[in-house]
Design a protein around this motif. Structure first.
Motif: not given
Length: 632
Positions: A115-116, A119-120, A123, A151, A155, A159
């Protein structure tokens, strides 16, 4: 259509043909139409790749999103018929299957993404960064919403994309076009040529006497097929569409004003403001900066202190809706030149200043009433179209012709006595009574007299048509086309003379003659064109001449016909510039990047094709047709 099938199968020939047709249909259904029965997946599945099924609803969502994206690029909605004509339906299906194959391979290889990490990735996407260069949550929501994503869905999609990139990035890693290829393509693209040339036209062909009756008759017999009368068809059709049925004059002002009031905000021009903005990490820093600005420090100087350029702090001339709610409310409450109080946002605290205000313009009912009434009338007419469609089908099902059915329903049928495949009447002029965009002629030439044809979709409505009579193609006699035959004979005479004259000039030039002397001898002038490339279009130089020049050696001569032989050009290549290849130039770098992409795409495409074959891919053609509108 059923009436036509019963009629066609009433004799032995018809029965034989129908038996063959039904046999083909059965085989076709077995292969395509009911693949879900034989391939092991249900009617709600469009395709299956390994263990992955692309559901009908999933593919519909993907296909709809793609059409909406393309429609936004075109600036108008794209119809299902247009999408199929462009091949978008197949492209989207192929892309979806390819992505599913990569997803299957990612699972097989055990690839993953935390998930991180996702997210990166999001962002760091430049599309989601705000004025200060940092991730802007509001901009992120606005952008994905504009493309129809939630959203959660975005996401999840990212992925999958990230895992696919791990595979495709590995496949394309290290691929590089050979230096010899780059050099050859650069030289090919940038090679320049210069020529001198002479145009020979009817003036150089000399006087051509009228043909004798015998010569004309002989020419006609040799070229009779060129003057053959085409097949003509007599057709009748009736159009039922909202545009034709809707009468905007019958829409009341009361109804139109209701719609106007509902859309008033969207129909007018919103107020715009030229705004400067600087974002700070906290309220204290923002308050301190505001005090300095009130004290006389300019926004520009404050921006420079913080390492920001003028473009970084200038939001431009914007509407309130384009800003985040907090910033919009504050900025659009300020007078020109005043500094706002610190504005707390999700990603920091900002201060704004208004440089200019461009007042909005309220929508005017009087100027828009006609358009609104037409829209209302068209929408109301859609209901009437559906009713008339059903009645028309009932009439046709009862055996009525298009003309008879139209008369019973109070509609106007159009009859065209004779039209050829190109939509022209016997006088050679286009038939004016066929609405623009209506492809009834080609449809009429694919059917026969007495056939009950399916309606054609047209402008949100329908068109029914009958073929009333067929006039077969035939040989014309000379008297019918004498003027055309003589004109064509004269054109051929001119072309033959120019060809002979050009050949003679080329032979003299190859023997050492000068183009200027040869041009003077025939009363023509020498023209030049210098430094043009293969893809250039120099003024006054036909494309055929550019192409011929690049097939000819330096100091070589040649000829090329233009306009079907009514003009012939004799030329000499005076110079060839073979460019040096500068590997550091922008042009060569762009070419290398283009070749890199092409090689990678080719390698990935081969890999995906192999994956699809190895994993196993099946397509439910019926479900695919249902989504893309083939059956509508």
């Amino acid at each position: 259509m059923l009436r036509g099938m019963r009629k066609a199968s009433s004799n032995w020939l018809g029965k034989t043909i129908m038996a063959i047709v039904m046999g083909v249909l059965i085989i076709s259904f077995g292969i395509w139409g009911i693949a879900d029965i034989f391939k092991g997946f249900g009617q709600s599945t469009v395709a299956k790749i390994g263990s992955t099924e692309i559901s009908l609803n999933e593919f519909r969502q993907i296909y709809t999103d793609r059409l909406q994206q393309i429609s936004r690029q075109f600036g108008r909605p794209l119809t299902p018929d247009q999408a199929r004509a462009f091949g978008i339906d197949r492209q989207v299906l192929q892309q979806t299957i390819a992505e599913a194959a990569l997803d299957e391979e990612a699972r097989r290889l055990g690839l993953g993404q935390t998930d991180d990490q996702i997210r990166q990735v999001i962002m760091n996407d430049p599309n989601f960064k705000g004025v200060g260069g940092n991730f802007d949550a509001n901009r992120f929501q606005a952008v994905i919403r504009n493309f129809g994503y939630t959203e959660q869905r975005y996401v999840a999609e990212q992925r999958k994309v990230s895992l696919r990139r791990q595979i495709t990035g590995t496949i394309g890693a290290g691929l590089e076009p050979p230096k010899a290829m780059i050099d050859a393509l650069t030289r090919f693209q940038n090679e320049q040529r210069s020529i001198e040339f002479v145009k020979l036209d009817a003036a150089q062909a000399g006087t051509i006497d009228a043909p004798s009756p015998e010569a004309l008759a002989t020419y006609f017999e040799d070229h009779k097929v060129q003057f053959r009368a085409p097949e003509y068809r007599k057709i009748a059709f009736v159009v039922i569409s909202p545009e034709d049925i809707g009468k905007w004059t019958e829409v009341s002002d009361e109804d139109a004003r209701k719609v106007f009031e509902q859309r008033k905000d969207r129909l007018g021009t919103p107020e715009k403001r030229q705004i400067q903005q600087i974002v700070f990490p906290n309220v204290a820093d923002a308050q301190a900066a505001r005090e300095r600005l009130v004290g006389g420090l300019s926004f520009e100087d404050l921006g420079k202190e913080r390492g920001l350029s003028a473009s970084d702090i200038d939001l431009g001339l914007v509407t309130k809706s384009s800003l985040t709610p907090a910033v919009g409310d504050a900025a659009f409450a300020l007078p020109v030149g005043e500094i706002s109080q610190p504005i707390q946002g999700a990603l920091g605290t900002s201060i704004v200043r208004v440089d200019k205000i461009e007042p909005g313009k309220e929508a005017d009912y009087a100027s828009l009433a006609g358009d609104i009434k037409r829209e209302i009338a068209t929408e109301r007419a859609r209901v009437k179209v559906a009713d008339l469609r059903d009645k028309m089908e009932d009439e046709r099902g009862g055996g009525s012709s298009v003309i008879d059915a139209a008369q019973k329903l109070g509609l106007t049928a159009v009859t065209i006595d004779a039209v050829d495949r190109s939509g022209r009447a016997p006088n050679g002029e286009p038939v004016a009574s066929i609405p623009q965009g209506l492809d009834v002629v080609s449809q009429a030439f694919n059917t026969d007299v007495g056939v009950d044809n399916d309606a054609i979709s047209f402008k949100g409505g329908y068109v029914w048509y009958d073929v009333l009579a067929i006039t077969p193609s035939r040989d014309r006699n000379l008297d019918e086309v004498r003027d055309q035959v003589e004109a064509r004979w004269r054109q051929d005479q001119i072309a033959a003379r120019l060809k002979a004259k050009a050949t003679e000039m080329v032979q003299k030039l190859e023997a050492g003659g000068k183009l200027a002397d040869e041009a003077a001898a025939v009363g023509a002038k020498v023209e030049t064109a210098t430094g043009f490339k293969r893809d250039d279009s120099p003024a006054g130089v036909p494309a055929t001449l550019v192409s011929a020049a690049f097939r000819t050696a330096k100091d070589g001569v040649g000829q090329t016909a233009v306009s079907g032989g009514s003009e012939v050009i004799v030329f000499r290549v005076t110079d060839i510039v073979d460019p040096a290849v500068d590997a550091a130039s922008d042009a060569v770098k762009k070419l290398k990047e283009s070749l890199d992409r092409a090689l990678t795409e080719e390698q990935v495409a081969s890999y995906v094709n192999k994956l699809e074959t190895d994993i196993g891919t099946t397509i439910n053609q019926a479900a695919f047709a249902q989504v893309t509108g083939v059956n509508q």
